[in-house]
Design a protein around this motif. Structure first.
Motif, PDB file in Angstrom:
ATOM      1  N   THR A   1      15.055  -1.423  -7.982  1.00 42.77           N
ATOM      2  CA  THR A   1      14.483  -1.914  -9.399  1.00 42.77           C
ATOM      3  C   THR A   1      13.105  -1.627  -9.364  1.00 42.77           C
ATOM      4  O   THR A   1      12.295  -1.816  -8.452  1.00 42.77           O
ATOM      5  N   PRO A   2      12.194  -1.510 -10.530  1.00 44.15           N
ATOM      6  CA  PRO A   2      10.884  -1.482 -10.514  1.00 44.15           C
ATOM      7  C   PRO A   2      10.414  -2.791 -10.037  1.00 44.15           C
ATOM      8  O   PRO A   2       9.348  -2.752  -9.327  1.00 44.15           O
ATOM      9  N   ALA A   3      10.982  -3.877 -10.452  1.00 49.57           N
ATOM     10  CA  ALA A   3      10.571  -5.286  -9.659  1.00 49.57           C
ATOM     11  C   ALA A   3      10.556  -5.243  -8.160  1.00 49.57           C
ATOM     12  O   ALA A   3       9.536  -5.629  -7.572  1.00 49.57           O
ATOM     13  N   GLU A   4      11.703  -4.558  -7.666  1.00 51.39           N
ATOM     14  CA  GLU A   4      11.656  -4.622  -6.299  1.00 51.39           C
ATOM     15  C   GLU A   4      10.720  -3.518  -5.804  1.00 51.39           C
ATOM     16  O   GLU A   4      10.069  -4.075  -4.734  1.00 51.39           O
ATOM     17  N   ASN A   5      10.521  -2.507  -6.274  1.00 52.10           N
ATOM     18  CA  ASN A   5       9.461  -1.737  -5.778  1.00 52.10           C
ATOM     19  C   ASN A   5       7.979  -2.483  -5.891  1.00 52.10           C
ATOM     20  O   ASN A   5       7.331  -2.198  -4.906  1.00 52.10           O
ATOM     21  N   LEU A   6       7.879  -3.060  -6.906  1.00 49.89           N
ATOM     22  CA  LEU A   6       6.365  -3.554  -7.174  1.00 49.89           C
ATOM     23  C   LEU A   6       6.354  -4.687  -5.729  1.00 49.89           C
ATOM     24  O   LEU A   6       5.231  -4.698  -5.051  1.00 49.89           O
ATOM     25  N   LEU A   7       7.447  -5.617  -5.573  1.00 52.34           N
ATOM     26  CA  LEU A   7       7.330  -6.653  -4.553  1.00 52.34           C
ATOM     27  C   LEU A   7       7.175  -5.824  -3.162  1.00 52.34           C
ATOM     28  O   LEU A   7       6.554  -6.340  -2.360  1.00 52.34           O
ATOM     29  N   TRP A   8       7.922  -4.711  -3.196  1.00 50.55           N
ATOM     30  CA  TRP A   8       7.787  -4.241  -1.741  1.00 50.55           C
ATOM     31  C   TRP A   8       6.549  -3.676  -1.466  1.00 50.55           C
ATOM     32  O   TRP A   8       6.112  -3.553  -0.293  1.00 50.55           O
ATOM     33  N   GLN A   9       5.762  -3.091  -2.371  1.00 49.60           N
ATOM     34  CA  GLN A   9       4.543  -2.428  -2.086  1.00 49.60           C
ATOM     35  C   GLN A   9       3.464  -3.479  -1.516  1.00 49.60           C
ATOM     36  O   GLN A   9       2.549  -3.230  -0.952  1.00 49.60           O
ATOM     37  N   VAL A  10       3.801  -4.923  -2.009  1.00 51.67           N
ATOM     38  CA  VAL A  10       3.027  -5.861  -1.416  1.00 51.67           C
ATOM     39  C   VAL A  10       3.496  -6.511   0.165  1.00 51.67           C
ATOM     40  O   VAL A  10       2.534  -6.970   0.779  1.00 51.67           O
TER      41      VAL A  10
ATOM     42  N   ASN B   1       4.850  -2.927   5.624  1.00 51.87           N
ATOM     43  CA  ASN B   1       3.858  -2.728   6.820  1.00 51.87           C
ATOM     44  C   ASN B   1       3.015  -4.099   7.008  1.00 51.87           C
ATOM     45  O   ASN B   1       1.801  -3.779   7.308  1.00 51.87           O
ATOM     46  N   ARG B   2       3.735  -5.250   7.069  1.00 51.46           N
ATOM     47  CA  ARG B   2       3.249  -6.263   7.476  1.00 51.46           C
ATOM     48  C   ARG B   2       1.770  -6.395   6.744  1.00 51.46           C
ATOM     49  O   ARG B   2       0.751  -7.289   7.161  1.00 51.46           O
TER      50      ARG B   2
ATOM     51  N   LEU C   1      11.727  -6.380   5.761  1.00 51.45           N
ATOM     52  CA  LEU C   1      12.697  -5.526   5.702  1.00 51.45           C
ATOM     53  C   LEU C   1      13.301  -5.480   4.270  1.00 51.45           C
ATOM     54  O   LEU C   1      13.415  -6.430   3.964  1.00 51.45           O
ATOM     55  N   ARG C   2      13.528  -4.220   4.061  1.00 52.49           N
ATOM     56  CA  ARG C   2      14.309  -4.320   2.563  1.00 52.49           C
ATOM     57  C   ARG C   2      15.807  -3.790   2.722  1.00 52.49           C
ATOM     58  O   ARG C   2      16.025  -3.149   3.615  1.00 52.49           O
ATOM     59  N   GLN C   3      16.404  -4.499   1.780  1.00 58.40           N
ATOM     60  CA  GLN C   3      18.128  -4.024   1.990  1.00 58.40           C
ATOM     61  C   GLN C   3      18.702  -3.856   3.495  1.00 58.40           C
ATOM     62  O   GLN C   3      18.918  -3.106   3.971  1.00 58.40           O
TER      63      GLN C   3
END
Length: 119
Positions: free
Chosen positions: A16-25, A28-29, A37-39
């Motif tokens: 989702t867009p929210a998951e994408n936003l959080l993943w960007q933060v 890569n440590r 890790l995601r999913q």
């Protein structure tokens, strides 16, 4: 039936867009030097001796932390989510749940909560 690896890959592609936003933060440590890790599948042996997999949105093994970004579908999965959280907690994991709206509109408080859980 697709393998668990295939399913995780599909979920990563459909975030989702929210998951994408959080993943960007988190990726890569970049957040507190922690590896997220995601999913990523977490395997649990069921009482019948079978492997049961849970796939959290984000997982940090070092902090024993699971982060869930809950969209509207979770309104209909409350009992499943409650059971799943109990199983994951029994493994010594901390579970944080944020609505997609909270992630998008108040990332600062989301990151503060995650940071506190990582300490």
């Amino acid at each position: 039936m697709p393998s668990i690896i295939t399913l995780c890959r599909e979920l990563r592609q459909k975030q989702t867009p929210a998951e994408n936003l959080l993943w960007q933060v988190l990726r890569n440590r970049a957040f507190m030097g922690k590896k997220f890790l995601r999913q990523h599948p977490i395997c649990v042996k069921s009482s019948m001796g079978r492997n049961q997999y849970y796939i959290p949105d984000f997982y940090c093994d070092e902090a024993k932390l699971v982060i869930e970004a809950d969209g509207p579908v979770h309104l209909y999965k409350k009992e499943y989510d409650k059971n799943r959280d109990e199983v994951l907690k029994s493994l010594g994991l901390t579970i944080l749940r944020f609505t997609n709206e909270k992630i998008v509109t108040d990332m600062a408080s989301v990151l503060t909560t995650i940071g506190n859980a990582c300490r």
